[in-house]
Each structure stands twice: as structure tokens, then as C-alpha cells.
Design an enzyme around this catalytic site. Structure first.
Site, PDB file in Angstrom:
ATOM      1  N   HIS A 267      19.066  14.905 -27.155  1.00 33.88           N
ATOM      2  CA  HIS A 267      18.797  16.321 -27.467  1.00 33.88           C
ATOM      3  C   HIS A 267      18.992  16.592 -28.962  1.00 33.88           C
ATOM      4  CE1 HIS A 267      18.690  20.695 -26.436  1.00 33.88           C
ATOM      5  NE2 HIS A 267      19.454  20.779 -27.524  1.00 33.88           N
ATOM      6  N   GLU A 268      20.160  16.217 -29.482  1.00 31.33           N
ATOM      7  CA  GLU A 268      20.428  16.466 -30.901  1.00 31.33           C
ATOM      8  C   GLU A 268      19.508  15.618 -31.775  1.00 31.33           C
ATOM      9  OE1 GLU A 268      22.038  19.023 -31.418  1.00 31.33           O
ATOM     10  OE2 GLU A 268      23.040  19.204 -29.482  1.00 31.33           O
ATOM     11  N   HIS A 271      16.350  17.534 -32.313  1.00 31.79           N
ATOM     12  CA  HIS A 271      16.518  18.527 -33.395  1.00 31.79           C
ATOM     13  C   HIS A 271      16.446  17.836 -34.762  1.00 31.79           C
ATOM     14  CE1 HIS A 271      17.476  22.196 -31.249  1.00 31.79           C
ATOM     15  NE2 HIS A 271      18.495  21.668 -30.600  1.00 31.79           N
ATOM     16  N   GLU A 297      14.237  24.283 -30.432  1.00 36.83           N
ATOM     17  CA  GLU A 297      14.661  23.901 -29.086  1.00 36.83           C
ATOM     18  C   GLU A 297      13.543  23.134 -28.364  1.00 36.83           C
ATOM     19  OE1 GLU A 297      18.224  23.916 -26.983  1.00 36.83           O
ATOM     20  OE2 GLU A 297      17.752  24.611 -29.005  1.00 36.83           O
TER      21      GLU A 297
END
Lengths: 504, 504
Positions: A267-268, A271, A297
Site C-alpha cells: 500500500h505505502e 503511494h 489513494e
């Protein structure tokens, strides 16, 4: 362009560069505070951060800035597109900050910080009534601010626009309704399904050091550039872009649930890949950042869920996972593993929710915020409204406020209008994925081969490189040829979950 | 105090606080750059640092600062001692920076940065003639600056005063001569001694992770506060005080020579303990720092050499060392170990020199700098002058410029007057130790028991707490009742090395 205007443009660019430099310094200190700064230095460090932040605020609202903006908006003739966008961003910030009388703003900042500590206490005691007067004041003040800022159509639009420029109540009402009409029955069908995945094997002990190695390998495979970043450990994972050459990620290791680290990292990493690939030409401008919360997101959720919880991705990475684990997957097929990591069931806490039920958590908050700012809901009624909505959308009812209306920090900081971005991110992600398939029809094979570079390159070409040069809906339309369309997320979720729960 | 003056004082304190905040932010970024910042972000980060540094420079020379200083120096009646000292420090900096015409200063900064890269090349090629024209310009410019700044007695005094306020050529000439007259014959006697220590056992493989654990334990025993600091790894060890609650150290691990890490850690730990124990009341002022290079070095050298290379210290820590090593000391008595880590022999490179010969390296540089700024030595003659002095003081002659006159970076950055502080630090340390013995006559027992707290407390009471509130010679006189006295270092060195080399 007149020579005078040229000089003003240069001075304006210098001022913005100074502001971004200060913000980068603040970013480094924040990262440091969260990754291991010594405890006894924190108080003084916070003062330093506060000092620099107030300098940035002062620059953004200075008479210098005011005059540059005036000159550069009245005669835009020969300004470059980049400068025009920079002016637009500064003007927006200037208006937001300047339209509020200084004393009211100061009072608001004090209220925010008090409200945050009261919220903490209220959550701990699970007692909404403690927090209620503060929340009432926050809502009331924000309403007054909307009065200063002005609004179009719906008061809540002004708040939405802060996090997701161009998105309005009309847009969200439409897509959320569509989404809800499909997800609610699907969630119900799943809860009644006899084909629930076995998840027992997920929770064996997985050594932390191995999880770290695995996280690093996965980041590398995703295309995260370790010359432009690093992986650290924190309680709450985050990504922070200091400049495109330095975008750091953190993750958290739970030795009894490897998913925390692996999916947190992916997830990170999503980003971070976004910010690592913003055009270097935008360094030193106020456009060198993700264009909105929602688009940001969309990148993390695309990587975490659409790519990272897909079968072809794990077909490629299952051996890697087995290599680092203590044998917990030896007797588990990759299909059973895939079903297990996609288990879905209604739950009370947003940040622990699965991909399918998550948007419902967001909708509850959206409905409440919209109601608050349109005088249709009162703060005092929030616990009851909250619980009723959870019952309606998710079929479960919080047994107390801590697990209900008090769970999120956002409102205590005055962040209204932020929540919808989380669900918009899902929708953007699914819509972008749909467009990607047209250019990369062999998407599944690429995942199975572990060749993620074409995917990253596609995202860079279509989304990442622009930073804030393009607005969220502009990106969406340029890439997909249409506005926000909930159908893509709906199809994705229906296809995936009907298959996993054998509902077809 | 008039109300007007009070308001000026408040504004002055605010301005200084802002400058220290900026410096703290710069400090965090420097630390980060040296401990693992991603490579691709470095260029932009350097720009950010440069931006903030030039803001601090601008503040220190601003018309605002000028007017505050004027008001606060003309009427000091009711200013606190702290404010008076702060004003004095700001005035000194203001004069240093303001007396040089802006264009000359700019030219000088450019010259510095060119000279540094030319020096690097010259050192690599071991060719002084490459560096010579740049060094000539640096010396010439510095001479012109001395003209602007003024001087008392000797032109070189102005340079000395920058790093060691109050120290003059007269003082140094006297103590360096005394020191040299005793050290040179001692070094000679040692080189002719038949009782040289065996050092062969020092170089076994000592695992890095164990060295780190050992370094952490030693820091803890020294009284370094890990709630106010942390230990990291870098190529060149350093300590950096961001504020007294956050003073970080780094060390370097050589798996074939544990001494690099252990003594590097103790040295930097000494610097750090100094800054951790500066009075919290000085936070946010320009006095919250070591009072001079020399006093700072006295703390690191006291811990590294006087304490850290002493027999009682190792009697207490030898078992600890053995625990972490791979058995390399199992057959070595603590006495033989103590002799080995105090081996002394003339060498060419300053930073690798032992405690006894080190001051001689500094004297060579001092003599040369003094000669340069008094027109007694010309830059073109430096290699020959350098080599002759090494022959005279240390009995060895560099075979090339890289190992001779080109070895140190200092001159390429225009840092003249800095070197003497290293030797002054040794003298301060020995003199302070002598005074400490009067208050702590059981000093040796404390070391043998591993009870270092009373020593740290003594140093805090006498030195650390004051930060820059007291000048170096003020501290020395308050604590020892006399001015700088080389006898203390001489006795210490003679006693120690005559015993180690059985010269008694």
C-alpha cells in the site's frame, strides 16, 4: 510578456521555491520524529516544526504573495502552463487562509488542539458526551468558515473540494448510491455463503526479520526505487515524499499476522511509486505532489488490492513468500491462499475493514458529514445516527462509541470532507485498471511473470508524472475517456467476490 | 529597564530563537544525509539546506539585528546575564559577517568551494602545485579579511579567536614550546625502547553486531542518555547536538580492528555527554552549544584517552570486551591489553596518530599558519616547510604531499586557526582531570568499579551546564584556579608512557 511581468514571475517562483524548501525540511523532521527520534528532544523539535510551518503560512498569505497573485492573474498572456497552475494553487490557498479573520483562525487552531486531546480521552472512556461540545464547536466554526469561503450548490462541496478538487455532492451521491445498491446485497450473500475460505494458516509465527526481507523484495519487484527511498519500521505505516528523489516508506511487523507488513508495504509502496515518478521538472514548485487524496489513494489501493490481492500476483510470489515463512504455507495451495487473503466480513472498525466492505464505512461518514453541514443532522444525535447506519449498511451495530462514532481521529482535527477520498480512490483505481487493460491486454500474464515494469510505466505515463499539473477528474477523463463511473469498481468487486465465495 | 528596551529584548530573543530553530532543522537534515538518506534526493536536499542557511545568515546580519544590538549594547543596565551573553555572541557574528564587503564575501564562498574540489584532486594526485594557487588566494583573502576585522597583537590572533575565544599566539607559543620540549625526547626514548607492547592480538575478527552491542553498553556506562540520543553507523564518526534532548552519535565498525568503533564511540560519546548536559534553560538561545572547539575536544579526549585508555577503566570493562569478542583476548592479561591500546609511534597522518604524538602534528600546522599570516612563510614553500617540521618534531619525513601537506581538508575550506584547538583540548582535559582528582580522590576506584556517574556529574557541574555562558579560559580558571598550564598534560603523558614503555 512585459519585462515587469517577467520579473514578477521570477520573484513568485522564488517565493514558492522557498515555501517548498521549508516544507521539505518539515517533512524530514516529521519522518525523523516517527522513525526513532529520541524522546527527550521531541518537545523542542515540535517547536522547530511549528516555527517553520508558521513561516510557510506567513509566506502563503503575505502581501508579497498577494501582489504577485494579483499581477499574475490579471495578465496571464505568456505565462507557462506550469506557472499558471502554480498561481492557481497559491491563489486557492491564499483565499482559504486569508478569508478567515485572523483572530477566528487563531481561536480555531486552539480549539483543534484541545479537541484532539479531548477526543483521545473520550475514545478511551468510550463516552461521546465528553467530545460532543468540542465537535459541536468544530462543526459550527467550519460552517462559519464556509460562509467566508463561499460555496456552490451545496455547503459541503466547499469541504470536498479541499481534498478532491472538482468532486461535488451530486457526483458522490450518484456513485455511492450505485455502489451501495450492489455491495450491500453482495455482503449479505457472502455472510450467508457456505463457501467461506479457510484462514487458519495465516496466523503462524513469521519472523520479523524475514518479513522485512520479504517486504524489501516485493517493493523491488513493484519498481520502488531504493536509490530514491528507504524502508523503515513504525507503528503506523506511512509514505512520505520529500522530493521525487527521496520518497520513504514505513511498515509495521506483526509476527502473528504477516499480512500487516506485506499489504501495508505494498500500500505505502503504491503511494511512494506515485511520488517517485512525478516529473523532475516540477521539483521546487507547489505542483510536485500527488494531485489529490483520492488519486493518491487510487495508487496505493491499486497496488495493495487490485494487484496485490490478485491470484496472478501470488502465483508469481507464492514461492517467495514460502521461502521467508516458517513452513506455514507448505500444505496450502495458492488458490486457497488467495481466497484466505480476500476473506470479507462486516466489521466495526474502518481501518481494519476488507476491500469489499470498506466503501460502506466511508459512506456512513459521508452521509453524516453531508447531513451536519446541511443542518439535517445534529451533533448530539451522532451516536444513534452512526449506529443505525452501520446496522443498515453492514448489518452490525457497535456495542459502544469507541467502536462506533469515536473511532476516527479526523473530526477531532476539524478534517471534514476527507473521508470520501478513501472510497473515491477505490473507484479511480478500478476505473484506471479498466483503461490499463486496453493498453496491456496481457496484464494477468505480466503479473504471473512478475514483470510489473510495464504497469508502473503505464501509471507513470498516465498519472504519476503530472503531479498537480492535472486535476483528479482531468486525469480520469484523459485516461479513461469518461467521468467518475462506479460500474468499474462494482464489476471488479462482483467478479472477484462471487468467484471467491462461489456465488456464481 | 524602560518599556521600550524590554520590548526590544523580547524581539531580539525571538529573532535568536528563530535562528536556532532553523539551525536545528539544518542539523536534522545533515544527520539524515550522513546516516542513510537516499542518494537521488541529496542534490535537492542540499538546496534546501542552503536555502535555510542563507536565511540564518540574512537574519544574523539583518538591519533588524543591527538595531537590536545597537539598543541592547548601549543600555545594558537591567539585562539578564544570559541576554548580555547572547548579545555579545550576536555582535561578534554580526561584525565578522558585516565587516566584509558583500561582493568580496561572495567571491570568497565561490573560491572555497572550488578550492575544496581542487584540493581533493591534488591530494589524489599527490601534487601540491595544483592546490597552491588556490591556497595562495585563500590566504591572501583571509589576510584582507583580517584587515577588515582588525586584530590585537598578532594578525593570527583574530583567527584563533574564532575557534578559541581568548586564546592568543602568546599563550600558545608558550604552552606548545613547553609541551614540545618534553614530548619530543619522550617520543625518541620510546622509539628506542626495548619494551614495546605486543599488539598482535588486537586485529582478530570481531563481529560488527557484537561491536555495536559493546559500543551501546559502553555509552550507557559512560552516562550517555539514550532517551536523549541514539547511535548510528557512518564512515566518519561524529556527534551532533540538535538540542540537549537530542544529541546523536555515530561510529564506524572495522571488523579487523575493534578499536575504531570502541574508541570512536567513546570519543563521540564525550562530545555528546557535553551537549546533553547543557542547561535546559539555554534551549532556544545561541548559547546552547559547546563554548569552544577546544573545550568540546577536551570532553571527547578526556573520555577517549584519559578515561577510556586507562588501566582502571579496562579492569572494569575487560570482561565485557571478552564477552563480545571471539576469544581474541582469552590469553591476554588486562595489563598487556592496556599497553597494547596505548602503543605510541611517530606516524605521518594526524587523524591516525596516538595520544602522545598527536600534539606534535598540531604544532606543525600551528607554526605554519602563524608563519603564513605574519608573512614569514610563503605558500609555495609549504611542502618543504612541512616535511622539515615533521622531521624535526617526529623524526619522520613524508614521502609525498598526499601524506604530507595535503592530508587535511581544513585549509581548502579556508579554516585557518582551527588546528590549535585540537591540542588545546588535550591540555584542557589534563588540567581539568587534575582538578577533578581533588574533588574525587577515589577517581581510580570509581573507574575500576564502573561507577562513572560522579565523574559525569562533576563535568556537568563544572563545564557542561554552562554552554556558551562562560568562555573557555573562564571555565578553566573557575575550575582549576589557574590559566592554561601545559604541565598537567606533560605530567600525564610522562607518567603514563614512561610506565608503559618501562622508561622509569
Amino acid at each position: 510578456m512585459s519585462e515587469k511581468l517577467q520579473q514578477i514571475e521570477i520573484a513568485f517562483l522564488e517565493l514558492v521555491k522557498k515555501m517548498t524548501s521549508y516544507n521539505e525540511a518539515i517533512g524530514v523532521m516529521y519522518w525523523d520524529l516517527r522513525t526513532g527520534a529520541p524522546k527527550n528532544g521531541v518537545e523542542q523539535r515540535s517547536e522547530v516544526i511549528g516555527m517553520l510551518a508558521s513561516e510557510v503560512f506567513a509566506m502563503s498569505t503575505s502581501s508579497e504573495m498577494e501582489s504577485y497573485l494579483k499581477e499574475l492573474t490579471s495578465d496571464q498572456g505568456n505565462l507557462s502552463d506550469v506557472t499558471k497552475k502554480m498561481v492557481e494553487e497559491c491563489q486557492k490557498e491564499f483565499d482559504l487562509n486569508k478569508k478567515i479573520p485572523a483572530d477566528e483562525f487563531k481561536e480555531y487552531v486552539i480549539l483543534q488542539s484541545k479537541a484532539e486531546s479531548v477526543w483521545e480521552e473520550a475514545k478511551e472512556k468510550s463516552d461521546f458526551t465528553l467530545f460532543q461540545p468540542y465537535l459541536e464547536k468544530l462543526v459550527e466554526t467550519t460552517k462559519r468558515f464556509i460562509g467566508y469561503w463561499g460555496y456552490e450548490g451545496n455547503k459541503y462541496n466547499t469541504l470536498l473540494d479541499m481534498y478532491e478538487p472538482g468532486i461535488t455532492v451530486d457526483v458522490i451521491d450518484k456513485v455511492f448510491l450505485e455502489l451501495r445498491e450492489k455491495i450491500v446485497p453482495l455482503v449479505k450473500a457472502i455472510s450467508e455463503s457456505d463457501n467461506k475460505p479457510n484462514t487458519s494458516f495465516l496466523f503462524n509465527e513469521f519472523p520479523k526479520e524475514n518479513q522485512r526481507e520479504l517486504s524489501l523484495e516485493i517493493l523491488r519487484k513493484m519498481g520502488y526505487d531504493f536509490q530514491s527511498g528507504r524502508l523503515d519500521e513504525t507503528v503506523h505505516p506511512f509514505a512520505t515524499g520529500l522530493n521525487p528523489g527521496d520518497v520513504r516508506v514505513t511498515t509495521n511487523y506483526d509476527e502473528n499476522d504477516f499480512r500487516t507488513a506485506v499489504f501495508g508495504t505494498i500500500h505505502e509502496g503504491g503511494h511512494a511509486i506515485y511520488e517517485q515518478n512525478i516529473s523532475k521538472n516540477l521539483i521546487g514548485t507547489n505542483l510536485c505532489d500527488g494531485t489529490s487524496m483520492g488519486i493518491h489513494e487510487s495508487q496505493s489501493l491499486f497496488y495493495e488490492n487490485i494487484l496485490g490481492r490478485s491470484l496472478p500476483f501470488w502465483k508469481n510470489n507464492y514461492e517467495l513468500l514460502k521461502k521467508y515463512s516458517n513452513g506455514q504455507f507448505d500444505d496450502v495451495t495458492v488458490d486457497d491462499f488467495y481466497r484466505a487473503i480476500n476473506e470479507s466480513k462486516p466489521s466495526l472498525i474502518r481501518i481494519e475493514a476488507d476491500e469489499l466492505t470498506y466503501p460502506l464505512h466511508v459512506m456512513v461518514r459521508y452521509e453524516i458529514e453531508k447531513g451536519l453541514f446541511n443542518d439535517e443532522i445534529e451533533v448530539k444525535d451522532l451516536p444513534e445516527v452512526w449506529n443505525a447506519k452501520y446496522e443498515e449498511y453492514l448489518g452490525i451495530r457497535p456495542e459502544n462509541d469507541a467502536k462506533g462514532v469515536l473511532q476516527d481521529v479526523h473530526w477531532s482535527g476539524g478534517s471534514f470532507g476527507y473521508f470520501p477520498s478513501y472510497a473515491l480512490g477505490y473507484m479511480y483505481a478500478a476505473q484506471l485498471k479498466n483503461a490499463m487493460l486496453k493498453d496491456l491486454p496481457n496484464y494477468d500474464e505480466l503479473l504471473e511473470e512478475g514483470n510489473l515494469a510495464p504497469i508502473k510505466e503505464w501509471l507513470t505515463e498516465k498519472v504519476h508524472q503530472f503531479g498537480k499539473l492535472k486535476k483528479p477528474l482531468e486525469i480520469l477523463e484523459d485516461v479513461t475517456g469518461e467521468g467518475l463511473n462506479a460500474r468499474h469498481l462494482i464489476s471488479y468487486l462482483e467478479d472477484k467476490y462471487k468467484e471467491i465465495y462461489r456465488l456464481v
